[in-house]
Motif scaffolding. Structure first.
Motif, mmCIF file in Angstrom:
data_model
loop_
_atom_site.group_PDB
_atom_site.id
_atom_site.type_symbol
_atom_site.label_atom_id
_atom_site.label_comp_id
_atom_site.label_asym_id
_atom_site.label_seq_id
_atom_site.Cartn_x
_atom_site.Cartn_y
_atom_site.Cartn_z
ATOM 1 N N GLU A 23 -6.880 2.327 -2.989
ATOM 2 C CA GLU A 23 -5.894 1.260 -2.820
ATOM 3 C C GLU A 23 -6.483 0.035 -2.121
ATOM 4 O O GLU A 23 -6.225 -1.099 -2.535
ATOM 5 N N MET B 37 0.837 -1.181 0.000
ATOM 6 C CA MET B 37 0.000 0.000 0.000
ATOM 7 C C MET B 37 0.884 1.248 0.000
ATOM 8 O O MET B 37 1.880 1.304 0.714
ATOM 9 N N ASN B 38 0.451 2.229 -0.759
ATOM 10 C CA ASN B 38 1.199 3.481 -0.823
ATOM 11 C C ASN B 38 0.669 4.534 0.139
ATOM 12 O O ASN B 38 1.386 5.438 0.523
ATOM 13 N N PHE B 39 -0.620 4.440 0.512
ATOM 14 C CA PHE B 39 -1.146 5.447 1.434
ATOM 15 C C PHE B 39 -0.586 5.193 2.825
ATOM 16 O O PHE B 39 -0.166 4.093 3.154
ATOM 17 N N LYS B 40 -0.565 6.237 3.629
ATOM 18 C CA LYS B 40 0.056 6.168 4.953
ATOM 19 C C LYS B 40 -1.007 6.227 6.046
ATOM 20 O O LYS B 40 -1.856 7.109 6.029
ATOM 21 N N ASN C 154 -4.982 11.047 3.142
ATOM 22 C CA ASN C 154 -5.684 11.143 1.867
ATOM 23 C C ASN C 154 -6.719 10.019 1.803
ATOM 24 O O ASN C 154 -6.386 8.879 1.460
ATOM 25 N N GLU D 279 -7.152 8.213 -1.677
ATOM 26 C CA GLU D 279 -6.055 7.295 -1.988
ATOM 27 C C GLU D 279 -6.209 5.996 -1.200
ATOM 28 O O GLU D 279 -6.072 4.897 -1.749
#
Length: 136
Positions: free
Chosen positions: A94, A1-4, A87, A90
């Motif tokens: 995802e 996953m790219n979101f934090k 975000n 996002e």
């Protein structure tokens, strides 16, 4: 996953009497930092965010038609754990693309906090509800 995921945002607890629960948590050192109403199935519910240091507990009272289920439990339970994200779109995109069971069609707006928030939920392997929330 790219979101934090930034941090654990809050834990949501359904209550049968918001005023009584607020008094209880104040005795434990929590302060009421926000109160709001919300709509559920065309009826009005109410909630309070109770904070002590970095911990936030969301106490919420469902509309009268929904209270029967909560009152019938022999013990309380935690309804959901909420993660703060930067975000929401996002995170939603995802998690949905990765095959997680997303409960909402799109992130939902609530009139909580100063400018509102947007959230959505996924369910875990045992049906636990994990909320992803962005305060706007």
């Amino acid at each position: 996953m790219n979101f934090k995921i930034n941090h654990l945002q809050h834990t949501g607890i359904p209550v049968t009497d918001l005023d009584t629960s607020e008094i209880f948590y104040k005795k434990l050192g929590f302060k009421n930092v926000m109160v709001s109403g919300f709509e559920h199935n065309g009826d009005k519910g109410s909630m309070a965010m109770m904070q002590q240091h970095e911990m936030i507990i969301e106490l919420y009272q469902m509309p009268p038609k929904e209270l029967k289920e909560i009152r019938s439990r022999s013990n309380g339970h935690i309804d959901h754990i909420a993660f703060d994200v930067s975000n929401i779109e996002e995170a939603f995109t995802e998690l949905k693309a990765a095959g997680f069971k997303v409960m909402e069609e799109a992130p939902v707006f609530l009139p909580f906090w100063k400018n509102g928030c947007r959230y959505f939920n996924i369910t875990g392997p045992d049906g636990e509800r994990l909320e992803f929330n962005q305060i706007l």
